[in-house]
Design an enzyme around this catalytic site. Structure first.
Site, mmCIF file in Angstrom:
data_model
loop_
_atom_site.group_PDB
_atom_site.id
_atom_site.type_symbol
_atom_site.label_atom_id
_atom_site.label_comp_id
_atom_site.label_asym_id
_atom_site.label_seq_id
_atom_site.Cartn_x
_atom_site.Cartn_y
_atom_site.Cartn_z
ATOM 1 C CB SER A 1 -0.935 -0.101 1.083
ATOM 2 O OG SER A 1 -1.602 1.226 1.360
ATOM 3 C CE1 TYR B 1 -4.593 -1.676 4.951
ATOM 4 C CE2 TYR B 1 -3.351 0.220 4.267
ATOM 5 C CZ TYR B 1 -4.288 -1.224 3.950
ATOM 6 O OH TYR B 1 -4.305 -1.356 2.747
#
Length: 277
Positions: free
Chosen positions: A145, A158
């Protein structure tokens, strides 16, 4: 190893998180290229629907309910895969999004790391040794990501897990190269993509988001070029903007700026000018 060689050899593509989003779109793409499919997901009903759709389109598809946070379950998935035939592609893609804070909700950190990092590590450790032993052209694609590269504020668990995926995949690529293995590793970094995770928050696709199919088309166009880092643009962020943002983040260390200076009010104007080039 060239992607053309992997396509020519054919075989089985294993995709975790394969029942929806970019996992399902990747399955469609790879089936169209002649690969057989083994889709893994925690959602049995979603797997059945995905398999039916792919089978109706002519794909040869198998499914395996798998919790990627469980190493034994991922090893069982690998056993199933190698029983089915030669493994050509492993896409460690399954992920979750849970809100987090640096000093609150430790369970969110553990759950996020269990799936988003250890799920990918489990996939690498279950599949790669057997892929090396098979001595055939193959690829491992790990889904990272941009939040693991520029680490914006808002969800530190995250970000940290995806940063760990980046490092893991870089190390994997190096070790495969040093071992002389005929296996390519790729770090897949989607942009703003309208997946089920986003749809849970935004029922209608935002204008700025790409579809999963657009993201996957871009992914495999870059895989075909042999690229390791594959940062996908979207309808709001170009490749050039991504590059400037990554450079700025690295500059925080080199220039000894405050951490996450891109979001620091004292640096807002300087960053805005830098981003424009």
């Amino acid at each position: 190893m060239a992607w053309d060689d992997i396509e020519a050899a054919g075989g089985l593509a294993v995709i975790t998180g394969g029942a929806s989003g970019v996992g399902f779109a990747s399955a469609q793409h790879l089936a169209n290229k002649g690969f057989d499919l083994l889709l893994a997901d925690v959602d049995d009903a979603a797997l059945s629907r995905a398999a039916a759709d792919l089978s109706d389109a002519g794909a040869k598809v198998h499914t395996h309910v798998t919790d990627v946070s469980d190493a034994a379950a991922v090893n069982a998935l690998a056993d199933r895969a190698f029983d089915l035939g030669e493994v050509a592609v492993v896409m460690n893609n399954a992920g979750i999004g849970i809100s987090s804070s640096t000093w609150e909700n430790p369970d969110a950190w553990r759950k996020t790391f269990d799936v988003n990092f250890f799920g990918i590590l489990n996939g690498v450790q279950a599949f790669v040794p057997r892929m090396i032993a098979a001595a055939r052209p193959a690829a491992v694609i790990n889904t990272g990501s941009k939040q693991g590269i520029t680490t914006p504020p808002g969800n530190p668990a995250y970000n940290a897990a995806k940063a760990a995926v980046k490092v893991l995949t870089e190390q994997l690529a190096h070790e495969l190269r040093e071992a002389g293995a005929s296996i390519d590793a790729h770090l897949f970094v989607p942009g703003f993509t309208y997946t089920g995770m986003i749809a849970a928050i935004m029922p209608e696709k935002p204008q700025g988001a790409w579809t999963s199919e657009e993201c996957v088309s871009y992914l495999f166009s870059r895989v075909a070029k042999g690229d390791f880092y594959i940062l996908c643009p979207d309808n709001m962020v170009t490749e050039a903007i991504d590059a400037r943002r990554v450079l700025w983040s690295a500059g925080d260390i080199v220039e000894n700026r405050p951490p996450l200076s891109r979001w620091h009010p004292d640096w807002a104007d300087t960053f805005a000018a830098f981003e424009k080039g």
